[in-house]
Design an enzyme around this catalytic site. Structure first.
Site, PDB file in Angstrom:
ATOM      1  N   HIS A  63       1.061  -1.390  -0.013  1.00  0.00           N
ATOM      2  CA  HIS A  63      -0.365   0.154  -0.331  1.00  0.00           C
ATOM      3  C   HIS A  63       1.202   1.183   0.207  1.00  0.00           C
ATOM      4  O   HIS A  63       1.972   1.186   0.453  1.00  0.00           O
ATOM      5  CB  HIS A  63      -0.864  -0.065   1.040  1.00  0.00           C
ATOM      6  N   HIS A  65       1.254   3.782   2.106  1.00  0.00           N
ATOM      7  CA  HIS A  65       1.600   4.302   3.289  1.00  0.00           C
ATOM      8  C   HIS A  65       3.328   4.426   3.308  1.00  0.00           C
ATOM      9  O   HIS A  65       3.758   3.572   2.881  1.00  0.00           O
ATOM     10  CB  HIS A  65       1.546   3.830   4.794  1.00  0.00           C
ATOM     11  N   ASP A  67       5.974   4.174   4.776  1.00  0.00           N
ATOM     12  CA  ASP A  67       6.437   2.944   5.357  1.00  0.00           C
ATOM     13  C   ASP A  67       7.032   2.084   5.018  1.00  0.00           C
ATOM     14  O   ASP A  67       7.952   1.335   4.843  1.00  0.00           O
ATOM     15  CB  ASP A  67       6.091   2.918   7.217  1.00  0.00           C
ATOM     16  N   HIS A  68       6.303   1.948   3.534  1.00  0.00           N
ATOM     17  CA  HIS A  68       5.908   0.173   2.819  1.00  0.00           C
ATOM     18  C   HIS A  68       6.626   1.140   1.142  1.00  0.00           C
ATOM     19  O   HIS A  68       6.234  -0.126   0.554  1.00  0.00           O
ATOM     20  CB  HIS A  68       4.642   0.384   2.697  1.00  0.00           C
ATOM     21  N   HIS A 143      -7.050  -1.933   5.913  1.00  0.00           N
ATOM     22  CA  HIS A 143      -6.628  -1.099   6.098  1.00  0.00           C
ATOM     23  C   HIS A 143      -7.494   0.429   5.974  1.00  0.00           C
ATOM     24  O   HIS A 143      -7.930   0.668   5.497  1.00  0.00           O
ATOM     25  CB  HIS A 143      -5.198  -0.739   5.939  1.00  0.00           C
ATOM     26  N   ASP A 212      -0.421  -3.365   6.281  1.00  0.00           N
ATOM     27  CA  ASP A 212      -0.477  -3.278   7.504  1.00  0.00           C
ATOM     28  C   ASP A 212      -2.030  -3.963   7.161  1.00  0.00           C
ATOM     29  O   ASP A 212      -3.075  -3.886   6.319  1.00  0.00           O
ATOM     30  CB  ASP A 212      -1.503  -1.869   7.265  1.00  0.00           C
ATOM     31  N   HIS A 270       6.931  -4.967  12.050  1.00  0.00           N
ATOM     32  CA  HIS A 270       5.404  -3.031  12.085  1.00  0.00           C
ATOM     33  C   HIS A 270       5.466  -3.376  13.559  1.00  0.00           C
ATOM     34  O   HIS A 270       4.173  -2.571  13.817  1.00  0.00           O
ATOM     35  CB  HIS A 270       4.429  -3.416  11.621  1.00  0.00           C
TER      36      HIS A 270
HETATM   37 ZN   LIG Z   1       2.703   1.056   7.654  1.00  0.00          ZN
HETATM   38 ZN   LIG Z   2       0.042   1.353   6.400  1.00  0.00          ZN
END
Ligand SMILES: [Zn+2]
Ligand SMILES: [Zn+2]
Length: 311
Positions: A63, A65, A67-68, A143, A212, A270
């Site tokens: 996805h 976000h 951090d990915h 999510h 997530d 995570h």
């Molecule tokens: Zn994340």
């Molecule tokens: Zn996320």
């Protein structure tokens, strides 16, 4: 390359800590190096753990976000600078191509290699990739924005021939391919059962990646009894309300998914940056699903060993 091995490159959520990087993993199976998510500094982690950039031909992004995927532009750029000409496949949510294209445009960069984007269909589980040895399907997660997990399955392996018996029975070479697929062989009108000509079938392995997501019963059905489940465990139980608001899971939620799906081993990760000691997360998960382990940077998990333990 044989084996089925997962390497954790990053397992922090949202923001990094001094010891934890944002999410990224490498799964090495059937000659592939599959990159799963690509948080910031993924290319540095690849260097650190001696994984070759150019072996990566398939990148799976869960996805959008940061951090990915915020490490993706750097990795794509390095692949270009290192002389890549091989095409690259990126399986991702809608919008990622636009994000990459705008960065290429304003740096006046024309990549030496072609990128093929495949956009996730978030209305149903779908097959993203397959060859004769392995398949990759999506897992629909729950999510705040569209998000998919991934499930990697080895396909049934060819049987190994018992060369001594084959020789003694004078089996012609032309019959080998069928015998490896499990067929019997004929000799003077008599049938020789496949079990006499081959060694027992080798086990196949499977790995599910769920990050997530909040706790969701539909995820359990999609995961099923895999050998290894990586499930996000952002918070401890006392933060349950926060987990709910942000569509994340607690360690206990991850353990419930593992238990109900019937997986062999659970790996949690995570983690929120608020935790320096991860043992409370591990304890909460193990109270529900004892075969739980903590992910950490550089951790390697051999899926073949997990399956041996199962039997
Ligand atoms: Zn994340
Ligand atoms: Zn996320």
């Amino acid at each position: 390359m044989s084996g089925f091995e997962l390497t954790i490159l990053g397992c922090s959520s949202a923001t990094p800590t001094s010891t934890r990087n944002p999410t990224a993993q490498i799964l090495q199976v059937a000659g592939h190096s599959f990159l799963i998510d690509c948080g910031e500094a993924t290319q540095i982690q690849l260097r650190k753990f001696k994984i070759k950039f150019q072996r990566i031909d398939h990148i799976f992004i869960s996805h959008l976000h940061g951090d990915h995927y915020l490490g993706l532009m750097g990795l794509l750029s390095s692949m270009h600078l290192l002389g890549r000409t091989k095409e690259l496949f990126i399986y991702c949510p809608n919008g990622l191509q636009e994000i990459i294209d705008v960065q290429l445009k304003y740096s006046a960069t024309v990549l030496n290699y072609e990128i093929h984007y495949r956009i996730h269909d978030t209305s149903k589980q779908e097959l993203l990739f397959e060859d004769d040895k392995v398949s990759v399907e999506t897992i629909l997660l729950n999510h705040r924005i569209p998000c998919c997990g991934f499930i990697f399955r080895e396909k049934k392996k060819e049987l190994n021939l018992r060369k001594d018996v084959i020789h003694y029975r004078h089996i012609p070479i032309a019959a080998f391919a069928d015998i490896k697929k499990g067929k019997d062989s004929g000799e003077d009108g008599k049938t020789i059962p496949n079990a006499e000509l081959t060694f027992p079938e080798l086990p196949v392995h499977s790995y599910a990646y769920c990050s997530d997501t909040c706790y969701d019963e539909t995820v359990i059905k999609q995961v099923g009894a895999v050998d290894l489940l990586y499930h996000e465990a952002t918070f401890t139980e006392d933060m349950k309300q926060r987990a709910k608001e942000t569509h994340h899971s607690t360690a206990a939620d991850a353990a419930k998914v593992a238990l109900k799906a019937g997986v062999t081993q659970l790996l949690i990760g995570h983690y929120s940056a608020r935790y320096t000691d991860l043992n409370p997360l591990l304890d909460e998960a193990r109270a529900i699903f004892p075969n739980t382990h903590l992910a950490h940077e550089g951790l390697k998990v051999n899926l073949e060993t997990i399956s041996v333990n199962k039997n």
